[in-house]
Design an enzyme around this catalytic site. Structure first.
Site, PDB file in Angstrom:
ATOM      1  N   GLU A 130       0.854  -1.196   0.000  1.00  0.00           N
ATOM      2  CA  GLU A 130       0.000   0.000   0.000  1.00  0.00           C
ATOM      3  C   GLU A 130       0.882   1.236   0.000  1.00  0.00           C
ATOM      4  O   GLU A 130       1.849   1.309   0.753  1.00  0.00           O
ATOM      5  CB  GLU A 130      -0.912  -0.038   1.245  1.00  0.00           C
ATOM      6  CG  GLU A 130      -1.563   1.278   1.619  1.00  0.00           C
ATOM      7  CD  GLU A 130      -2.487   1.865   0.539  1.00  0.00           C
ATOM      8  OE1 GLU A 130      -3.256   1.103  -0.073  1.00  0.00           O
ATOM      9  OE2 GLU A 130      -2.406   3.097   0.326  1.00  0.00           O
ATOM     10  N   ARG A 141     -17.100   4.253   6.217  1.00  0.00           N
ATOM     11  CA  ARG A 141     -16.048   3.545   5.452  1.00  0.00           C
ATOM     12  C   ARG A 141     -14.872   3.142   6.320  1.00  0.00           C
ATOM     13  O   ARG A 141     -14.254   2.106   6.111  1.00  0.00           O
ATOM     14  CB  ARG A 141     -15.546   4.439   4.315  1.00  0.00           C
ATOM     15  CG  ARG A 141     -16.462   4.459   3.104  1.00  0.00           C
ATOM     16  CD  ARG A 141     -15.996   5.508   2.121  1.00  0.00           C
ATOM     17  NE  ARG A 141     -14.627   5.260   1.687  1.00  0.00           N
ATOM     18  CZ  ARG A 141     -14.291   4.478   0.669  1.00  0.00           C
ATOM     19  NH1 ARG A 141     -15.231   3.844  -0.008  1.00  0.00           N
ATOM     20  NH2 ARG A 141     -13.046   4.318   0.335  1.00  0.00           N
ATOM     21  N   TYR A 193     -27.920   8.665   4.693  1.00  0.00           N
ATOM     22  CA  TYR A 193     -28.356   7.454   5.416  1.00  0.00           C
ATOM     23  C   TYR A 193     -27.538   7.346   6.694  1.00  0.00           C
ATOM     24  O   TYR A 193     -26.400   7.816   6.770  1.00  0.00           O
ATOM     25  CB  TYR A 193     -28.162   6.194   4.529  1.00  0.00           C
ATOM     26  CG  TYR A 193     -26.819   6.101   3.885  1.00  0.00           C
ATOM     27  CD1 TYR A 193     -25.753   5.468   4.498  1.00  0.00           C
ATOM     28  CD2 TYR A 193     -26.580   6.710   2.651  1.00  0.00           C
ATOM     29  CE1 TYR A 193     -24.502   5.409   3.899  1.00  0.00           C
ATOM     30  CE2 TYR A 193     -25.332   6.663   2.047  1.00  0.00           C
ATOM     31  CZ  TYR A 193     -24.299   6.012   2.685  1.00  0.00           C
ATOM     32  OH  TYR A 193     -23.068   5.976   2.104  1.00  0.00           O
ATOM     33  N   ASP A 203     -11.976  -0.634  -8.278  1.00  0.00           N
ATOM     34  CA  ASP A 203     -11.959   0.569  -9.125  1.00  0.00           C
ATOM     35  C   ASP A 203     -10.854   0.517 -10.175  1.00  0.00           C
ATOM     36  O   ASP A 203     -10.948   1.186 -11.203  1.00  0.00           O
ATOM     37  CB  ASP A 203     -11.770   1.821  -8.264  1.00  0.00           C
ATOM     38  CG  ASP A 203     -13.070   2.250  -7.585  1.00  0.00           C
ATOM     39  OD1 ASP A 203     -14.090   1.565  -7.760  1.00  0.00           O
ATOM     40  OD2 ASP A 203     -13.053   3.275  -6.875  1.00  0.00           O
TER      41      ASP A 203
HETATM   42  C1  FAD Z   1     -16.569   8.514   0.551  1.00  0.00           C
HETATM   43  C2  FAD Z   1     -16.948   7.490  -0.464  1.00  0.00           C
HETATM   44  C3  FAD Z   1     -18.221   6.901  -0.395  1.00  0.00           C
HETATM   45  C4  FAD Z   1     -18.538   5.877  -1.266  1.00  0.00           C
HETATM   46  N1  FAD Z   1     -19.778   5.314  -1.189  1.00  0.00           N
HETATM   47  C5  FAD Z   1     -20.013   4.153  -1.840  1.00  0.00           C
HETATM   48  C6  FAD Z   1     -21.224   3.412  -1.642  1.00  0.00           C
HETATM   49  O1  FAD Z   1     -22.157   3.846  -0.950  1.00  0.00           O
HETATM   50  N2  FAD Z   1     -21.343   2.179  -2.210  1.00  0.00           N
HETATM   51  C7  FAD Z   1     -20.330   1.671  -2.960  1.00  0.00           C
HETATM   52  O2  FAD Z   1     -20.435   0.497  -3.343  1.00  0.00           O
HETATM   53  N3  FAD Z   1     -19.226   2.386  -3.272  1.00  0.00           N
HETATM   54  C8  FAD Z   1     -19.029   3.601  -2.705  1.00  0.00           C
HETATM   55  N4  FAD Z   1     -17.906   4.315  -2.962  1.00  0.00           N
HETATM   56  C9  FAD Z   1     -16.958   3.811  -3.954  1.00  0.00           C
HETATM   57  C10 FAD Z   1     -16.110   2.750  -3.328  1.00  0.00           C
HETATM   58  O3  FAD Z   1     -15.588   3.164  -2.091  1.00  0.00           O
HETATM   59  C11 FAD Z   1     -14.998   2.356  -4.260  1.00  0.00           C
HETATM   60  O4  FAD Z   1     -15.596   1.897  -5.447  1.00  0.00           O
HETATM   61  C12 FAD Z   1     -14.225   1.243  -3.592  1.00  0.00           C
HETATM   62  O5  FAD Z   1     -13.599   1.733  -2.431  1.00  0.00           O
HETATM   63  C13 FAD Z   1     -13.180   0.704  -4.535  1.00  0.00           C
HETATM   64  O6  FAD Z   1     -12.276  -0.049  -3.788  1.00  0.00           O
HETATM   65  P1  FAD Z   1     -10.847  -0.319  -4.344  1.00  0.00           P
HETATM   66  O7  FAD Z   1     -10.170  -1.160  -3.310  1.00  0.00           O
HETATM   67  O8  FAD Z   1     -10.907  -0.796  -5.738  1.00  0.00           O
HETATM   68  O9  FAD Z   1     -10.122   1.111  -4.441  1.00  0.00           O
HETATM   69  P2  FAD Z   1      -9.735   2.110  -3.290  1.00  0.00           P
HETATM   70  O10 FAD Z   1     -10.626   1.967  -2.113  1.00  0.00           O
HETATM   71  O11 FAD Z   1      -9.575   3.432  -3.971  1.00  0.00           O
HETATM   72  O12 FAD Z   1      -8.298   1.613  -2.813  1.00  0.00           O
HETATM   73  C14 FAD Z   1      -7.155   1.714  -3.612  1.00  0.00           C
HETATM   74  C15 FAD Z   1      -5.943   1.635  -2.681  1.00  0.00           C
HETATM   75  O13 FAD Z   1      -4.782   1.543  -3.488  1.00  0.00           O
HETATM   76  C16 FAD Z   1      -3.783   2.409  -2.970  1.00  0.00           C
HETATM   77  N5  FAD Z   1      -2.898   2.758  -4.086  1.00  0.00           N
HETATM   78  C17 FAD Z   1      -3.162   3.572  -5.122  1.00  0.00           C
HETATM   79  N6  FAD Z   1      -2.108   3.648  -5.944  1.00  0.00           N
HETATM   80  C18 FAD Z   1      -1.146   2.855  -5.407  1.00  0.00           C
HETATM   81  C19 FAD Z   1       0.189   2.527  -5.797  1.00  0.00           C
HETATM   82  N7  FAD Z   1       0.755   3.042  -6.918  1.00  0.00           N
HETATM   83  N8  FAD Z   1       0.917   1.686  -5.030  1.00  0.00           N
HETATM   84  C20 FAD Z   1       0.357   1.142  -3.891  1.00  0.00           C
HETATM   85  N9  FAD Z   1      -0.895   1.447  -3.463  1.00  0.00           N
HETATM   86  C21 FAD Z   1      -1.636   2.279  -4.220  1.00  0.00           C
HETATM   87  C22 FAD Z   1      -4.585   3.582  -2.439  1.00  0.00           C
HETATM   88  O14 FAD Z   1      -3.833   4.327  -1.484  1.00  0.00           O
HETATM   89  C23 FAD Z   1      -5.787   2.880  -1.812  1.00  0.00           C
HETATM   90  O15 FAD Z   1      -5.555   2.478  -0.477  1.00  0.00           O
HETATM   91  C24 FAD Z   1     -17.592   5.426  -2.212  1.00  0.00           C
HETATM   92  C25 FAD Z   1     -16.356   6.076  -2.336  1.00  0.00           C
HETATM   93  C26 FAD Z   1     -16.038   7.108  -1.482  1.00  0.00           C
HETATM   94  C27 FAD Z   1     -14.707   7.815  -1.617  1.00  0.00           C
END
Ligand code: FAD
Length: 390
Positions: free
Chosen positions: A33, A106, A211, A289
């Site tokens: 991370e 979250r 909510y 994402d």
């Molecule tokens: C405040 C908020 C509310 C949300 N509400 C909802 C909801 O109600 N329902 C829902 O389903 N979704 C919601 N979402 C969207 C959801 O949170 C994201 O779709 C989800 O978190 C995606 O998870 P992820 O692990 O793919 O990416 P992320 O949670 O973005 O995690 C990516 C991680 O990778 C790390 N990273 C990035 N680049 C690098 C690198 N080069 N090297 C090492 N580490 C790296 C980052 O620091 C981060 O910790 C919300 C988003 C936010 C911000």
């Protein structure tokens, strides 16, 4: 048979869910991370039964029971308060889909997943900069010059994924929208705001959702409106709460009450990406994402990241180093139809949620009432990795 060494890049919701699932399955993993500490900007996330069931199986039920709020309903209004549609999410939904619909902070979700991960396998302060293939291994290079060799690499590094950049030359596209997010302690709000109901107000060009979270002690809100500043690429910025109040001036009284009670408001520009034609290339794959960012119109980003994680861990269970690429293709076959369908549904939702008052909007409201029925949600909430449960 030697099992594959899995390197997970990113310890967000998806990366930690994957690590927890690999840990439970006894598959070797390391998580890298970029952040020095696992902190989370305060805001809410909605968890639907399709993600809550796998989270229960990962051992999160006690935390979800104590820290999240079981939402009894989702109520949609027009911007001035006119009721449009209501979905009952309480007992009927829980019985039908085998898990509740939750509102959660979250930070609580991330902490609960973090607790299921072996701390010796989580490496903080390691931003990934390069991904290279070396024979049957993948070599990760980090900003500090250190390297790590793995048999499988999973890019769980979010919207601006460095792993995705090594596979596909595309970039995120700015949507024109921004989102204000934050939490308001319940005791700053009128008693009517305390019901365990997700409420959404739709207006021309914008909408407002809130909510309860944190065991009912706070209300999480997300307010989407056209961006009024140059798009910021950073994760989020703090803005003056008066901007939120101004963006929803004249809306239904409960919207104004939440906006006026907000003290800390974070602001994100919203970005989108075209769906990929492949998730896995050789020994490298993507989840969450990094694989399929979605605009927040269906509240499925985190839920899809959890689904990806449990599917991928299941595909890698019992794999050998040699057959790991085939297992990643299996993961791709299982997940792509699902995530493409959810991404398309989210885009369709985006097209009609911000209509101006008028005949098109009246037709949209009829469609929303039809979609509010639990039968119409079965494809989404009933999904199980590998098949549809309900
Ligand atoms: C405040 C908020 C509310 C949300 N509400 C909802 C909801 O109600 N329902 C829902 O389903 N979704 C919601 N979402 C969207 C959801 O949170 C994201 O779709 C989800 O978190 C995606 O998870 P992820 O692990 O793919 O990416 P992320 O949670 O973005 O995690 C990516 C991680 O990778 C790390 N990273 C990035 N680049 C690098 C690198 N080069 N090297 C090492 N580490 C790296 C980052 O620091 C981060 O910790 C919300 C988003 C936010 C911000």
């Amino acid at each position: 048979m030697s099992s594959p060494r899995v390197a997970v890049v990113g310890a967000g919701i998806g990366g930690l869910a994957l690590a927890a699932a690999l840990d439970a399955a006894g598959t070797a993993y390391e998580v890298f991370e970029r952040a020095d500490r696992l902190t989370e900007v305060g805001a809410g996330v909605q968890l639907s039964p399709n993600a809550v069931r796998p989270l229960h199986r990962l051992g999160l039920r006690p935390t979800l029971d104590s820290r999240a709020v079981r939402l009894a309903a989702a109520q949609i209004h027009g911007w001035s308060g006119r009721p449009v549609a209501r979905t009952e999410l309480g007992a009927a939904c829980e019985v039908r889909f085998g898990a509740p619909y939750l509102g959660m902070h979250r930070a609580d979700l991330r902490d609960a997943l973090h607790a299921r991960v072996d701390p010796t396998r989580l490496h903080l302060g390691r931003p990934l900069t390069r991904v290279d293939r070396d024979g049957e291994e993948v070599v990760l290079t980090f900003a500090d010059g250190r390297t790590h060799r793995a048999d499988v690499v999973v890019g769980a590094d979010g919207l601006r994924s460095a792993v995705r950049a090594a596979l596909v030359p595309d970039t995120p596209v700015f949507s024109g929208l921004g989102v204000f997010r934050g939490l308001v302690p319940m005791d700053r709000l009128p008693a009517g705001a305390r019901a365990p109901v997700a409420r959404m107000w739709l207006g021309p060009g914008r909408h407002f959702v809130c909510y309860p979270v944190s065991g009912g002690r706070a209300l999480g809100f997300a307010a989407i409106a056209p961006l009024r500043r140059p798009p910021v690429e950073s994760w989020s910025v703090t803005v003056d709460p008066a901007e939120l109040v101004a963006a929803f001036d004249g809306w239904h009284a409960p919207v104004a009450a939440v906006a006026q009670a907000a003290r800390e408001v974070r602001y994100w520009a919203l970005w989108d990406r075209e769906p990929l034609t492949a998730l896995s290339v050789g020994r490298v794959t993507l989840l969450g994402d990094a694989a399929h960012p979605m605009l927040p119109f269906l509240a499925q980003g985190a839920n899809q990241a959890v689904e990806d994680a449990v599917e991928l861990a299941s595909c890698l269970t019992g794999a050998s180093r040699a057959d790991a690429p085939d297992r990643l293709l299996r993961y791709q076959r299982q997940r792509m139809p699902r995530t493409t369908a959810v991404q398309s549904a989210s885009r369709a939702q985006a097209r009609h949620m911000h209509l101006a008052d008028g005949p098109e909007q009246a037709a949209r409201d009829v469609a929303l009432r039809q979609a509010a029925d639990l039968d119409a949600r079965a494809w989404l909430y009933g999904y199980e990795p590998g098949g549809v449960a309900a």
